[in-house]
Design a protein around this motif. Structure first.
Motif, PDB file in Angstrom:
ATOM      1  N   TRP A 116      33.983-101.601 -61.015  1.00  0.00           N
ATOM      2  CA  TRP A 116      35.115-101.006 -60.294  1.00  0.00           C
ATOM      3  C   TRP A 116      36.374-101.858 -60.455  1.00  0.00           C
ATOM      4  N   MET A 117      36.228-103.174 -60.261  1.00  0.00           N
ATOM      5  CA  MET A 117      37.385-104.070 -60.391  1.00  0.00           C
ATOM      6  C   MET A 117      37.975-104.016 -61.802  1.00  0.00           C
ATOM      7  N   HIS A 118      37.088-103.940 -62.801  1.00  0.00           N
ATOM      8  CA  HIS A 118      37.549-103.987 -64.190  1.00  0.00           C
ATOM      9  C   HIS A 118      38.167-102.663 -64.626  1.00  0.00           C
ATOM     10  N   PHE A 119      37.459-101.552 -64.396  1.00  0.00           N
ATOM     11  CA  PHE A 119      37.903-100.277 -64.935  1.00  0.00           C
ATOM     12  C   PHE A 119      38.879 -99.537 -64.028  1.00  0.00           C
ATOM     13  N   VAL A 120      38.758 -99.697 -62.713  1.00  0.00           N
ATOM     14  CA  VAL A 120      39.671 -99.038 -61.787  1.00  0.00           C
ATOM     15  C   VAL A 120      40.777 -99.982 -61.340  1.00  0.00           C
ATOM     16  N   GLY A 121      40.375-101.219 -60.994  1.00  0.00           N
ATOM     17  CA  GLY A 121      41.352-102.188 -60.522  1.00  0.00           C
ATOM     18  C   GLY A 121      42.189-102.814 -61.617  1.00  0.00           C
ATOM     19  N   GLY A 122      41.729-102.698 -62.882  1.00  0.00           N
ATOM     20  CA  GLY A 122      42.502-103.219 -63.998  1.00  0.00           C
ATOM     21  C   GLY A 122      42.445-104.723 -64.154  1.00  0.00           C
ATOM     22  N   LEU A 123      41.449-105.396 -63.529  1.00  0.00           N
ATOM     23  CA  LEU A 123      41.333-106.847 -63.645  1.00  0.00           C
ATOM     24  C   LEU A 123      40.636-107.227 -64.948  1.00  0.00           C
ATOM     25  N   THR A 124      41.002-108.375 -65.486  1.00  0.00           N
ATOM     26  CA  THR A 124      40.304-108.893 -66.661  1.00  0.00           C
ATOM     27  C   THR A 124      38.930-109.397 -66.230  1.00  0.00           C
ATOM     28  N   GLN A 125      38.080-109.681 -67.207  1.00  0.00           N
ATOM     29  CA  GLN A 125      36.755-110.185 -66.861  1.00  0.00           C
ATOM     30  C   GLN A 125      36.841-111.545 -66.187  1.00  0.00           C
ATOM     31  N   ASN A 126      37.781-112.380 -66.611  1.00  0.00           N
ATOM     32  CA  ASN A 126      37.969-113.669 -65.934  1.00  0.00           C
ATOM     33  C   ASN A 126      38.377-113.477 -64.486  1.00  0.00           C
ATOM     34  N   GLU A 127      39.281-112.507 -64.244  1.00  0.00           N
ATOM     35  CA  GLU A 127      39.721-112.240 -62.869  1.00  0.00           C
ATOM     36  C   GLU A 127      38.591-111.672 -62.029  1.00  0.00           C
ATOM     37  N   VAL A 128      37.764-110.824 -62.643  1.00  0.00           N
ATOM     38  CA  VAL A 128      36.598-110.285 -61.933  1.00  0.00           C
ATOM     39  C   VAL A 128      35.663-111.416 -61.532  1.00  0.00           C
ATOM     40  N   ALA A 129      35.432-112.340 -62.459  1.00  0.00           N
ATOM     41  CA  ALA A 129      34.539-113.472 -62.174  1.00  0.00           C
ATOM     42  C   ALA A 129      35.050-114.287 -60.986  1.00  0.00           C
ATOM     43  N   LYS A 130      36.358-114.541 -60.962  1.00  0.00           N
ATOM     44  CA  LYS A 130      36.926-115.312 -59.853  1.00  0.00           C
ATOM     45  C   LYS A 130      36.786-114.564 -58.532  1.00  0.00           C
ATOM     46  N   ARG A 131      37.017-113.267 -58.548  1.00  0.00           N
ATOM     47  CA  ARG A 131      36.903-112.470 -57.321  1.00  0.00           C
ATOM     48  C   ARG A 131      35.475-112.454 -56.792  1.00  0.00           C
ATOM     49  N   LEU A 132      34.509-112.376 -57.708  1.00  0.00           N
ATOM     50  CA  LEU A 132      33.105-112.310 -57.297  1.00  0.00           C
ATOM     51  C   LEU A 132      32.493-113.688 -57.081  1.00  0.00           C
ATOM     52  N   GLY A 133      33.187-114.745 -57.538  1.00  0.00           N
ATOM     53  CA  GLY A 133      32.652-116.094 -57.405  1.00  0.00           C
ATOM     54  C   GLY A 133      31.478-116.358 -58.311  1.00  0.00           C
ATOM     55  N   VAL A 134      31.525-115.801 -59.527  1.00  0.00           N
ATOM     56  CA  VAL A 134      30.438-115.988 -60.489  1.00  0.00           C
ATOM     57  C   VAL A 134      31.030-116.461 -61.812  1.00  0.00           C
ATOM     58  N   PRO A 135      30.204-117.032 -62.704  1.00  0.00           N
ATOM     59  CA  PRO A 135      30.711-117.409 -64.030  1.00  0.00           C
ATOM     60  C   PRO A 135      31.218-116.191 -64.796  1.00  0.00           C
ATOM     61  N   THR A 136      32.150-116.418 -65.714  1.00  0.00           N
ATOM     62  CA  THR A 136      32.695-115.321 -66.513  1.00  0.00           C
ATOM     63  C   THR A 136      31.613-114.600 -67.302  1.00  0.00           C
ATOM     64  N   THR A 137      30.630-115.373 -67.785  1.00  0.00           N
ATOM     65  CA  THR A 137      29.551-114.747 -68.558  1.00  0.00           C
ATOM     66  C   THR A 137      28.756-113.752 -67.715  1.00  0.00           C
ATOM     67  N   ARG A 138      28.586-114.101 -66.443  1.00  0.00           N
ATOM     68  CA  ARG A 138      27.847-113.174 -65.585  1.00  0.00           C
ATOM     69  C   ARG A 138      28.673-111.934 -65.278  1.00  0.00           C
ATOM     70  N   ALA A 139      29.966-112.107 -65.060  1.00  0.00           N
ATOM     71  CA  ALA A 139      30.835-110.950 -64.835  1.00  0.00           C
ATOM     72  C   ALA A 139      30.799-110.032 -66.050  1.00  0.00           C
ATOM     73  N   HIS A 140      30.826-110.648 -67.239  1.00  0.00           N
ATOM     74  CA  HIS A 140      30.753-109.864 -68.476  1.00  0.00           C
ATOM     75  C   HIS A 140      29.446-109.087 -68.534  1.00  0.00           C
ATOM     76  N   ARG A 141      28.345-109.722 -68.150  1.00  0.00           N
ATOM     77  CA  ARG A 141      27.045-109.037 -68.178  1.00  0.00           C
ATOM     78  C   ARG A 141      27.023-107.871 -67.196  1.00  0.00           C
TER      79      ARG A 141
END
Length: 326
Positions: free
Chosen positions: A22-47
């Motif tokens: 939702w954050m990536h496709f609707v909110g327009g956040l990058t994967q790095n930004e998604v990772a920061k919002r969720l408090g997880v590594p970027t690799t996990r956000a990517h997964r």
């Protein structure tokens, strides 16, 4: 042989996958930004995002079998007797009125309604949220299949103040017939209203309103400074007078108190809209949310008028946690 079939996500993992998508496709956040919002590594956000795509969850909206929003939908449906309830996940950084989230959820629902072909006539309200919903709607050709009719007047003295021409946009998006009520929401006097309602065009619009088994409406409040009342020449004074009379919610230019009871005001004799009492017994779905509208939405739900609600996650949590008498 190993089983490589992608299995559905469940529980907390489903919530994380859905939020990331939702954050990536609707909110327009990058994967790095998604990772920061969720408090997880970027690799996990990517997964998480990749998994949402591989499971076929990402279309126009994000649709997963189990999320915390689904639980909210279930509880709100039971609490307020709703047959339709959609809760849009909050988009990070959204404003007080979460138009992006509401439009995504509202247009996804409306897409399904239109694709079903279940309604030959649909009544439509006005406002920023409904305009954003229609703007996000997928284009289609509904000529000779579905028609739309405006449930209220909307002409104002200032184009910038109010004219969210929802009915016009719907016609453009769907190529369907759309019937506009070509009058202000509030005319100058009760006599003017009687004259206008006697006109052939208004009688025709009223008949079409009566033929609409589904009404899609917005919900207004008296605090945000938007809407038909605020656009009036004496908008601030009118809002204060309505608040003094006990009104907290506006639906189709008519007003409700905190318990959902109608508030009788002089505007009732001047309003050009479908009377709320005539909507009972039909499907009435509101698309509304935002922090300033919590009390207004609660009042509309308590009225028993609504059979459906599409709202944002923050609003849903407020409706879910506060006491019925609060």
């Amino acid at each position: 042989m190993s089983d490589t079939t992608e299995r559905p996500v469940r529980g907390e993992d489903a919530d994380m996958v859905a939020r990331a998508a939702w954050m990536h496709f609707v909110g327009g956040l990058t994967q790095n930004e998604v990772a920061k919002r969720l408090g997880v590594p970027t690799t996990r956000a990517h997964r998480h995002i990749a998994r949402a795509q591989s499971l076929g969850l990402v279309r126009i909206t994000v649709d997963v079998p189990e999320t915390s929003c689904l639980a909210l939908e279930t509880r709100l449906s039971a609490r307020f007797g709703l047959t339709t309830c959609r809760v849009a996940m909050d988009v990070p950084g959204q404003e007080a009125l979460p138009l992006r989230a509401l439009a995504a959820a509202g247009s996804a629902w409306l897409d399904q309604v239109l694709d079903s072909g279940a309604h030959e006539m649909i009544g439509i309200g006005q406002g920023r949220t409904l305009a954003a919903t229609v703007e996000a709607l997928a284009s289609r050709d509904l000529a000779k299949k579905t028609s739309f009719v405006s449930l209220l007047g909307g002409l104002t003295r200032s184009f910038a103040a109010a004219p969210y021409d929802v009915i016009h946009m719907l016609s453009q998006r769907t190529r369907a017939e759309a019937w506009l009520m070509p009058v202000p929401l509030y005319v100058d006097s009760e006599k003017d209203r009687a004259v206008l309602m006697s006109q052939t065009i208004m009688r025709d619009i009223s008949e079409r309103m009566a033929q609409a088994p589904l009404a899609v409406v917005g919900i207004g409040d008296l605090e945000s400074g938007y809407g038909a009342i605020s656009a009036m020449a004496d908008g601030a004074e009118a809002c204060q007078a309505l608040a003094d009379a006990g009104a907290v919610a506006e639906v189709l230019g008519q007003f409700l108190d905190p318990d959902g009871h109608p508030v009788q005001t002089p505007l009732d004799r001047r309003v050009m809209a479908q009377p709320l009492a005539q909507l009972r017994g039909r499907d009435v779905v509101a698309i509304a949310g935002g922090t300033s509208k919590h009390d207004a939405i609660r009042a509309a739900l308590r009225s028993g008028l609504l059979t459906g609600l599409i709202t944002d996650e923050t609003t849903a949590r407020a409706l879910d946690t506060e006491e019925d008498g609060g």
